[in-house]
Enzyme design. Structure first.
Site, PDB file in Angstrom:
ATOM      1  N   ASP A   1      -2.090   6.738  -3.407  1.00 22.17           N
ATOM      2  CA  ASP A   1      -1.013   5.599  -3.098  1.00 22.17           C
ATOM      3  C   ASP A   1      -0.176   4.882  -3.325  1.00 22.17           C
ATOM      4  OD1 ASP A   1      -3.199   3.772  -2.436  1.00 22.17           O
ATOM      5  OD2 ASP A   1      -2.557   3.078  -0.496  1.00 22.17           O
TER       6      ASP A   1
ATOM      7  N   ASP B   1      -0.979   1.632  -3.810  1.00 24.25           N
ATOM      8  CA  ASP B   1      -1.969   0.763  -4.883  1.00 24.25           C
ATOM      9  C   ASP B   1      -3.003   1.441  -5.015  1.00 24.25           C
ATOM     10  OD1 ASP B   1      -2.666   0.578  -2.363  1.00 24.25           O
ATOM     11  OD2 ASP B   1      -3.111  -1.523  -1.692  1.00 24.25           O
TER      12      ASP B   1
ATOM     13  N   LYS C   1     -11.495   0.573  -0.903  1.00 21.14           N
ATOM     14  CA  LYS C   1     -11.806   1.845  -1.270  1.00 21.14           C
ATOM     15  C   LYS C   1     -10.799   1.685  -1.950  1.00 21.14           C
ATOM     16  CE  LYS C   1      -7.761   2.697   2.080  1.00 21.14           C
ATOM     17  NZ  LYS C   1      -7.452   1.126   2.877  1.00 21.14           N
TER      18      LYS C   1
ATOM     19  N   SER D   1       0.878  -1.065  -0.271  1.00 24.86           N
ATOM     20  CA  SER D   1       0.234   0.037  -0.040  1.00 24.86           C
ATOM     21  C   SER D   1       0.968   0.804  -0.034  1.00 24.86           C
ATOM     22  CB  SER D   1      -0.672  -0.272   1.135  1.00 24.86           C
ATOM     23  OG  SER D   1      -1.972   0.898   0.698  1.00 24.86           O
ATOM     24  N   HIS D   2       0.311   1.889   1.569  1.00 27.96           N
ATOM     25  CA  HIS D   2       1.603   3.431   1.125  1.00 27.96           C
ATOM     26  C   HIS D   2       2.886   2.924   1.664  1.00 27.96           C
ATOM     27  CE1 HIS D   2      -0.768   2.171   4.718  1.00 27.96           C
ATOM     28  NE2 HIS D   2       0.384   2.480   5.798  1.00 27.96           N
TER      29      HIS D   2
ATOM     30  N   ASP E   1      -5.427   2.807  -2.864  1.00 24.86           N
ATOM     31  CA  ASP E   1      -7.082   2.734  -3.093  1.00 24.86           C
ATOM     32  C   ASP E   1      -7.039   3.986  -2.055  1.00 24.86           C
ATOM     33  OD1 ASP E   1      -5.040   1.635  -0.613  1.00 24.86           O
ATOM     34  OD2 ASP E   1      -5.971   0.043  -0.278  1.00 24.86           O
ATOM     35  N   ARG E   2      -6.291   5.185  -1.462  1.00 27.58           N
ATOM     36  CA  ARG E   2      -5.965   5.934  -1.008  1.00 27.58           C
ATOM     37  C   ARG E   2      -6.219   7.250  -1.249  1.00 27.58           C
ATOM     38  NH1 ARG E   2      -2.532   5.285   4.963  1.00 27.58           N
ATOM     39  NH2 ARG E   2      -3.350   3.567   4.831  1.00 27.58           N
TER      40      ARG E   2
HETATM   41  C1  G16 Z   1      -5.072  -0.702   5.110  1.00 26.11           C
HETATM   42  C2  G16 Z   1      -6.994  -0.811   5.762  1.00 26.11           C
HETATM   43  C3  G16 Z   1      -7.731   0.986   5.923  1.00 26.11           C
HETATM   44  C4  G16 Z   1      -7.032   1.556   7.225  1.00 26.11           C
HETATM   45  C5  G16 Z   1      -5.684   1.191   7.600  1.00 26.11           C
HETATM   46  C6  G16 Z   1      -4.497   2.376   8.728  1.00 26.11           C
HETATM   47  O1  G16 Z   1      -5.593   1.071   4.410  1.00 26.11           O
HETATM   48  O2  G16 Z   1      -7.196  -1.466   4.396  1.00 26.11           O
HETATM   49  O3  G16 Z   1      -8.694   0.001   6.116  1.00 26.11           O
HETATM   50  O4  G16 Z   1      -7.715   2.198   7.853  1.00 26.11           O
HETATM   51  O5  G16 Z   1      -3.996   0.515   5.974  1.00 26.11           O
HETATM   52  O6  G16 Z   1      -4.582   1.075   9.605  1.00 26.11           O
HETATM   53  P1  G16 Z   1      -3.533   0.508  10.387  1.00 26.11           P
HETATM   54  O7  G16 Z   1      -4.089   2.426  11.410  1.00 26.11           O
HETATM   55  O8  G16 Z   1      -4.019  -0.257  11.234  1.00 26.11           O
HETATM   56  O9  G16 Z   1      -1.619   0.667   9.801  1.00 26.11           O
HETATM   57  P2  G16 Z   1      -4.458   0.797   3.402  1.00 26.11           P
HETATM   58  O10 G16 Z   1      -4.029   1.232   2.319  1.00 26.11           O
HETATM   59  O11 G16 Z   1      -2.831   0.536   3.888  1.00 26.11           O
HETATM   60  O12 G16 Z   1      -4.480  -1.214   2.397  1.00 26.11           O
END
Ligand code: G16
Length: 544
Positions: A278, A280, A377, A113-114, A282-283
């Protein structure tokens, strides 16, 4: 074709976190590490023989290598078809879209992801089920249990597949399809939003936009949709070519890591609308000229403006937000007479609500917004939604948000992150607060009286499954809140997140800097948790 049965032994720590298994690339590169996890996923599934698996990732380092391994293992395990994005690329929302559209059995998404990418950075893998959404906890727990007792995995002995040419080939009994990663997703977006209206916004020529793809997966999607279909001028999308190390960028669309975009948006002649996604895809982060839209406010504005977007103008069944997300959207839901669900952090918790049609739009403070169009998302979706609102209302981003606050009041909101904290210290901080929860009720911190102090437990309204320990909530009598939780997506030590929120109905007080408006609660957060004192940190690493 020769199928090899390879003996192996379990690795510790293959438990998927908030969103799949995320580790350093060096961890994934250990012999058998990826294979063990993939086989554990397959061992947790039933009746997939002859069915379709979608595979793609955000293009980060190790993506291509991992896909080759997955292809050979999926063939050996008996999948009937693999749909793989060209170049190994598929954004997370596009993967969800393709799983649903082609009624695939599931999908494997390769992304951290990010988190940054590169040989010394992060990698990740996540399994999505047939509704297109992240595997729920019962599946991720089964994957983990299998990973702890694995004895062997199976893999086809076959050369690598060409990932860069669209087309089909047969390997053993499995059809391998290399597909256009963008086409299905773009078609779906064109049905949800008023593309003609948005096109006119760009045609008039006065409206300027900047989209920062951060050298990550949304580049090709944004180029095709924004510049190709919607005719935004060339150059609207920057950092548009996915790179294995994201060109050194940290592909996390927030005020700290997307600072080049932020500086441009806050310059005197900056664009009217700015956005970033981000790794991938989704953000999303939404910006106006000299104006930052907090993700919780973005969710509330999107919900309040549903009638502007053709995909939603027949109404919403309900909305959902993660527990730490601000209560701005609750006010909109109340105003519209619909339910607002509060779930733990993690998009997987929205799946049941979306499938049961209890919620149409969902969102999280962590720069995530989406709807029932997929089960993830969706960054670009949020950007198109905002473009649709801007085009339909003829208002600037700042005007839209300020009008919203005027109507509903403003939920001042901020998140403070302490990254790379010693894990034992972080857990002790959380345990200490949880242990004294009951004794905190009724206590005063300044003028704030504690009404609820607990560790959040979620009971899924659809399948009644229970998820405990989802974060310490301190709810004050006046509606202000402080929430503490440990991130489930980090790969080094622990990240402590502190979420602070205060409601301000008075429009004359809507122009404060959130850090100023929340200053007293920020101090109270330290008094309650002792995060700074116990970690030796002077300030948070990231403030959003
Ligand atoms: C993931 C989850 C999200 C979550 C985020 C942050 O996002 O899919 O639902 O809000 O992580 O999670 P944490 O606070 O546990 O780090 P992504 O974009 O990383 O897949």
């Amino acid at each position: 074709m020769n199928i090899k049965i390879v003996p192996t032994t379990p690795f510790e720590g293959q438990r998927p976190g908030t969103s799949g298994l995320r580790k350093k690339v060096t961890v994934f590169e250990q012999p058998h590490y990826l294979e063990n996890f993939v086989q554990s996923v397959f061992n947790s599934l039933e009746d997939f023989h002859g069915k379709t698996l979608v595979v793609g990732g955000d293009g980060r380092y190790f993506n291509r290598k991992a896909i080759q391994t997955i292809i050979k293992m999926a063939v050996a395990n008996g999948f009937g078809e693999l749909m793989i994005g060209k170049g190994g690329l598929l954004s997370t929302p596009a993967t969800s879209c393709i799983i649903r559209k082609y009624q695939a059995f599931g999908g494997l998404i390769l992304s951290a992801s990010h988190n940054p990418g590169g040989p010394n950075a992060d990698f990740g893998i996540k399994y999505n089920i047939s509704n297109g959404g992240p595997a729920p906890e019962k599946v991720t727990e089964a994957i983990y249990a299998n990973s702890q007792k694995i004895e062997n995995y199976v893999i086809a002995d076959t050369p690598d597949v060409d990932l860069d040419t669209i087309g089909e080939k047969i390997l053993g009994e499995t059809k391998i399809k290399i597909i256009d990663p963008v086409a299905d997703y773009a078609e779906m977006m064109s049905k949800l939003f008023d593309f003609d209206l948005i096109k006119r916004l760009f045609q008039i020529g006065k409206f300027k936009m900047r989209y920062d793809a951060m050298n990550a997966v949304t580049g090709p999607y944004a180029k095709y949709i924004l510049e190709g279909i919607l005719k935004a001028p060339e150059g609207t999308v920057v950092n548009a070519v996915p790179k294995e190390d994201f060109g050194g960028l940290h592909p996390d669309p927030n005020l700290v890591y997307a600072h080049t975009l932020v500086e441009e948006m806050f310059s005197d002649n900056g664009p009217d609308f700015g956005a970033a996604s981000d790794g991938d895809g989704d953000r999303n982060m939404i910006l106006g000229h000299k104006f930052y839209v907090n993700p919780s406010d973005s969710l509330a504005v999107i919900v309040a403006n549903f009638w502007n977007a053709p995909g939603y103008d027949r109404g919403l069944t309900g909305v959902a937000r993660s527990m730490p997300t601000s209560q701005a959207v609750d006010r909109v839901a109340r105003g519209m007479g619909m339910s607002c669900y509060e779930t733990p952090t993690g998009w997987k918790f929205f799946g049941n609500l979306l499938d049961a049609n209890k919620a149409t739009i969902c969102g999280e403070e962590s720069f995530g917004t989406g709807s029932n169009h997929v089960r993830e998302k969706d960054g670009l979706w949020a950007v198109l939604y905002w473009l649709n609102i801007i085009a339909a209302t003829n208002m600037s981003v700042a005007e839209i948000v300020k009008a919203h606050w005027k109507k509903y009041g403003r939920n001042y909101y901020s998140r403070h992150d302490y990254e790379g904290v010693d894990s034992a210290i972080a857990h002790k901080i959380m345990d200490d607060m949880t242990a004294r929860a009951e004794s905190e009720i009724g206590k005063f911190y300044g003028d704030y009286e504690v009404e609820t102090f607990d560790n959040f437990t979620y009971v899924d309204p659809v399948d009644k499954s229970v998820s405990k320990n989802q974060g310490v909530r301190v709810l004050f009598k006046d509606g202000s809140r402080i929430v503490f939780r440990l991130s489930g997506t980090g790969t080094q030590g622990a990240t402590i997140r502190i979420y602070i929120e205060k409601y301000e109905p008075n429009v004359a007080k809507h122009d404060l800097d959130p850090q100023e408006a929340l200053a007293d609660l920020i101090e109270i957060a330290e008094e309650i948790s002792g995060v700074k004192a116990k970690t030796g940190r002077k300030k948070p690493d990231v403030i959003t």
